[in-house]
Scaffold this motif. Structure first.
Motif, PDB file in Angstrom:
ATOM      1  N   ALA A 225     -51.321 -25.375 -56.590  1.00 48.48           N
ATOM      2  CA  ALA A 225     -50.826 -25.445 -57.966  1.00 48.48           C
ATOM      3  C   ALA A 225     -50.564 -26.900 -58.332  1.00 48.48           C
ATOM      4  O   ALA A 225     -49.695 -27.550 -57.742  1.00 48.48           O
ATOM      5  CB  ALA A 225     -49.561 -24.621 -58.131  1.00 48.48           C
ATOM      6  N   ASP A 226     -51.331 -27.403 -59.291  1.00 50.53           N
ATOM      7  CA  ASP A 226     -51.114 -28.755 -59.802  1.00 50.53           C
ATOM      8  C   ASP A 226     -50.003 -28.678 -60.844  1.00 50.53           C
ATOM      9  O   ASP A 226     -50.227 -28.335 -61.997  1.00 50.53           O
ATOM     10  CB  ASP A 226     -52.408 -29.279 -60.422  1.00 50.53           C
ATOM     11  CG  ASP A 226     -52.260 -30.683 -61.003  1.00 50.53           C
ATOM     12  OD1 ASP A 226     -51.112 -31.134 -61.189  1.00 50.53           O
ATOM     13  OD2 ASP A 226     -53.292 -31.323 -61.292  1.00 50.53           O
ATOM     14  N   GLU A 227     -48.776 -29.006 -60.414  1.00 51.91           N
ATOM     15  CA  GLU A 227     -47.606 -28.966 -61.291  1.00 51.91           C
ATOM     16  C   GLU A 227     -47.174 -30.378 -61.685  1.00 51.91           C
ATOM     17  O   GLU A 227     -45.998 -30.635 -61.945  1.00 51.91           O
ATOM     18  CB  GLU A 227     -46.460 -28.230 -60.597  1.00 51.91           C
ATOM     19  CG  GLU A 227     -46.725 -26.746 -60.332  1.00 51.91           C
ATOM     20  CD  GLU A 227     -45.957 -25.831 -61.284  1.00 51.91           C
ATOM     21  OE1 GLU A 227     -45.510 -26.316 -62.347  1.00 51.91           O
ATOM     22  OE2 GLU A 227     -45.801 -24.649 -60.946  1.00 51.91           O
ATOM     23  N   ILE A 228     -48.145 -31.289 -61.748  1.00 53.46           N
ATOM     24  CA  ILE A 228     -47.823 -32.679 -62.077  1.00 53.46           C
ATOM     25  C   ILE A 228     -47.221 -32.781 -63.472  1.00 53.46           C
ATOM     26  O   ILE A 228     -46.223 -33.479 -63.681  1.00 53.46           O
ATOM     27  CB  ILE A 228     -49.078 -33.557 -61.933  1.00 53.46           C
ATOM     28  CG1 ILE A 228     -49.479 -33.659 -60.458  1.00 53.46           C
ATOM     29  CG2 ILE A 228     -48.835 -34.956 -62.503  1.00 53.46           C
ATOM     30  CD1 ILE A 228     -50.834 -34.281 -60.230  1.00 53.46           C
ATOM     31  N   GLN A 229     -47.805 -32.083 -64.450  1.00 48.12           N
ATOM     32  CA  GLN A 229     -47.240 -32.073 -65.800  1.00 48.12           C
ATOM     33  C   GLN A 229     -46.320 -30.889 -66.031  1.00 48.12           C
ATOM     34  O   GLN A 229     -45.304 -31.003 -66.708  1.00 48.12           O
ATOM     35  CB  GLN A 229     -48.359 -32.036 -66.852  1.00 48.12           C
ATOM     36  CG  GLN A 229     -49.029 -33.361 -67.099  1.00 48.12           C
ATOM     37  CD  GLN A 229     -49.783 -33.386 -68.417  1.00 48.12           C
ATOM     38  OE1 GLN A 229     -49.207 -33.196 -69.482  1.00 48.12           O
ATOM     39  NE2 GLN A 229     -51.075 -33.633 -68.338  1.00 48.12           N
ATOM     40  N   SER A 230     -46.668 -29.732 -65.496  1.00 38.92           N
ATOM     41  CA  SER A 230     -45.925 -28.507 -65.818  1.00 38.92           C
ATOM     42  C   SER A 230     -44.655 -28.338 -65.004  1.00 38.92           C
ATOM     43  O   SER A 230     -43.790 -27.537 -65.360  1.00 38.92           O
ATOM     44  CB  SER A 230     -46.821 -27.280 -65.603  1.00 38.92           C
ATOM     45  OG  SER A 230     -47.220 -27.159 -64.235  1.00 38.92           O
ATOM     46  N   GLY A 231     -44.524 -29.097 -63.919  1.00 38.58           N
ATOM     47  CA  GLY A 231     -43.403 -28.897 -63.011  1.00 38.58           C
ATOM     48  C   GLY A 231     -42.170 -29.713 -63.336  1.00 38.58           C
ATOM     49  O   GLY A 231     -42.127 -30.481 -64.298  1.00 38.58           O
ATOM     50  N   LEU A 232     -41.152 -29.502 -62.531  1.00 37.78           N
ATOM     51  CA  LEU A 232     -39.907 -30.271 -62.568  1.00 37.78           C
ATOM     52  C   LEU A 232     -39.173 -30.134 -63.894  1.00 37.78           C
ATOM     53  O   LEU A 232     -38.710 -31.105 -64.491  1.00 37.78           O
ATOM     54  CB  LEU A 232     -40.178 -31.739 -62.219  1.00 37.78           C
ATOM     55  CG  LEU A 232     -40.949 -31.955 -60.901  1.00 37.78           C
ATOM     56  CD1 LEU A 232     -41.113 -33.421 -60.599  1.00 37.78           C
ATOM     57  CD2 LEU A 232     -40.279 -31.235 -59.738  1.00 37.78           C
ATOM     58  N   GLY A 233     -39.099 -28.883 -64.380  1.00 37.41           N
ATOM     59  CA  GLY A 233     -38.250 -28.553 -65.512  1.00 37.41           C
ATOM     60  C   GLY A 233     -38.929 -28.393 -66.843  1.00 37.41           C
ATOM     61  O   GLY A 233     -38.352 -27.813 -67.770  1.00 37.41           O
ATOM     62  N   ARG A 234     -40.137 -28.861 -67.000  1.00 37.50           N
ATOM     63  CA  ARG A 234     -40.777 -28.909 -68.314  1.00 37.50           C
ATOM     64  C   ARG A 234     -40.851 -27.541 -68.997  1.00 37.50           C
ATOM     65  O   ARG A 234     -40.640 -27.425 -70.211  1.00 37.50           O
ATOM     66  CB  ARG A 234     -42.192 -29.512 -68.167  1.00 37.50           C
ATOM     67  CG  ARG A 234     -43.085 -29.456 -69.386  1.00 37.50           C
ATOM     68  CD  ARG A 234     -42.492 -30.104 -70.613  1.00 37.50           C
ATOM     69  NE  ARG A 234     -42.116 -31.496 -70.429  1.00 37.50           N
ATOM     70  CZ  ARG A 234     -41.425 -32.203 -71.313  1.00 37.50           C
ATOM     71  NH1 ARG A 234     -41.028 -31.628 -72.452  1.00 37.50           N
ATOM     72  NH2 ARG A 234     -41.088 -33.449 -71.079  1.00 37.50           N
ATOM     73  N   THR A 235     -41.174 -26.492 -68.260  1.00 31.85           N
ATOM     74  CA  THR A 235     -41.390 -25.178 -68.887  1.00 31.85           C
ATOM     75  C   THR A 235     -40.142 -24.301 -68.919  1.00 31.85           C
ATOM     76  O   THR A 235     -40.220 -23.134 -69.302  1.00 31.85           O
ATOM     77  CB  THR A 235     -42.509 -24.410 -68.165  1.00 31.85           C
ATOM     78  OG1 THR A 235     -42.077 -24.065 -66.836  1.00 31.85           O
ATOM     79  CG2 THR A 235     -43.789 -25.225 -68.099  1.00 31.85           C
TER      80      THR A 235
END
Length: 401
Positions: A225-235
């Motif tokens: 899972a590429d969570e570079i943009q979607s990860g760490l709280g964004r969603t």
């Protein structure tokens, strides 16, 4: 002090034109606001493509960076340093994983994940040498290295960079049947963005990520899972995969992990997966350096508290409710997203995404377009409701005009 016009002209004359930035020259920022060289303030609704999830100059993050600057900034991985172990333990725990391989940029982390999957395929799964394949989705954006653009479907990112790296199969995003058909005995991994950011903040159909998890587990294939943009709280969750109760085999992280201060990325997985590496087989001089670890540790601590995820969820509900009203006016033809993240399709008759972004800039709001007449809205998670509403009012004004 030179004017914005002078600075832009100088930059254009002396830099490669691989970017087309909006004609604004920023000199300072705090929270969700930025100031240009003439002293004009702008509301940041881009947040560095999610690299600034915690806003500009967050006091906890700048304090962590300043304290580390006075102690130790780089050792290379030739030696241990006193921040590395804690960083690996805390980040692995946040992800529900066991091991961390730190890098610097998101593209480096994706490259590392590709190498991890191939090495795991040969050493663990038993795929014959040279035959490993990775399944990816069309519309993907995982970075801009030669290997990564080899499996891009964006001709602007891909053109004139061949010969391309083999070993990738591209299937439609969100199509579980197509994915199942593409996976064969030589497949070592499925690499996906849980939400496709560059494609216009595309959220897959309900059940898709859960289906990918079930399929990859059944076929003995890694789910990356590429969570570079979607990860760490964004969603509104620590990871976008959590919206379907899914834990992949590998997380690819970056952007917000560096707190908007330093580039920090990481591949996080089980010991069984990352254990395929032996000394000398992969590395980075700056990956996991003391300064990066100090900042990322504070990012992890903030995420462990959960306040930013809750804020993104609550303000995200408000954002999408307001954008839905805009869609009802006919000036917006589509809205997608999750949490404090949205892709807004503007009626092409009103202008391109670039033109809408320039008009918003004139009103004191900074966003960035993506394909066609789509703009992305991704403010820092620390933005106030009042400031968010002010920015949405400016969007209404621009569309009405």
């Amino acid at each position: 002090m030179p004017t914005s016009t002078e600075l832009i002209a100088t930059a254009d004359a002396h830099s490669a034109h691989n970017y087309h930035p909006l004609p604004v020259v920023l000199s300072s920022a705090e929270g969700a606001w930025m100031t240009d060289v003439e002293g004009r303030r702008y509301l940041d609704l881009l947040a560095g493509y999610s690299a600034l999830n915690f806003g500009h100059g967050h006091p906890r993050l700048t304090a962590a960076a300043r304290a580390q600057l006075d102690r130790l900034t780089l050792t290379s991985r030739a030696f241990h340093h006193d921040r590395f172990a804690d960083f690996c333990v805390r980040l692995a725990r946040l992800c529900g994983m066991e091991a961390v391989l730190p890098m610097n940029t998101g593209a480096e982390a994706v490259e590392t994940a590709v190498k991890t999957a191939r090495k795991w395929g040969y050493r663990v799964k038993g795929v014959p040498d040279g035959r490993a394949r990775i399944v990816v989705a069309d519309g993907n954006f995982h970075g801009r290295t030669t290997t990564i653009v080899s499996f891009s479907t964006d001709e602007e990112a891909r053109a004139d960079y061949g010969p391309y790296t083999p070993g990738f199969t591209i299937v439609p995003y969100g199509d579980l049947a197509a994915l199942a058909e593409a996976v064969d005995e030589d497949t070592v991994a499925v690499l996906l963005e849980p939400v496709q950011g560059e494609a216009g903040v595309l959220v897959p159909p309900p059940g898709y990520l859960a289906g990918v998890r079930e399929l990859t587990r059944a076929r003995n294939v890694l789910f990356i899972a590429d969570e570079i943009q979607s990860g760490l709280g964004r969603t509104g969750r620590t990871f976008a995969c959590e919206h379907e109760g899914v834990v992949p085999d590998v997380y690819v992280l970056g952007k917000a992990l560096g707190g908007g201060i330093v580039p920090v990325s990481a591949v996080v997985s089980s010991r069984a997966v990352l254990g395929v590496f032996r000394p000398g087989e992969h590395g980075s001089t700056f990956g996991g350096n003391p300064l990066a670890c100090a900042v990322a540790l504070e990012v992890v601590a903030m995420l462990e508290e959960g306040d930013h995820q809750r804020r993104a969820a609550e303000l995200g509900d408000h954002l999408h409710a307001e954008l839905a009203l805009l869609a009802g006016t006919g000036r917006v033809t589509g809205v997608r997203g999750r949490g404090l993240w949205a892709g807004v399709d503007v009626d092409p008759a009103l202008g391109t995404g670039r033109e809408i972004s320039e008009r918003l800039m004139a009103e004191g709001v900074l966003v960035k377009d993506t394909h066609g007449s789509t703009i992305r809205i991704a403010p820092p998670l620390v933005i106030s409701k009042e400031d968010l509403d002010w920015g949405l009012d400016r969007l209404r004004d621009v569309l009405a005009a």
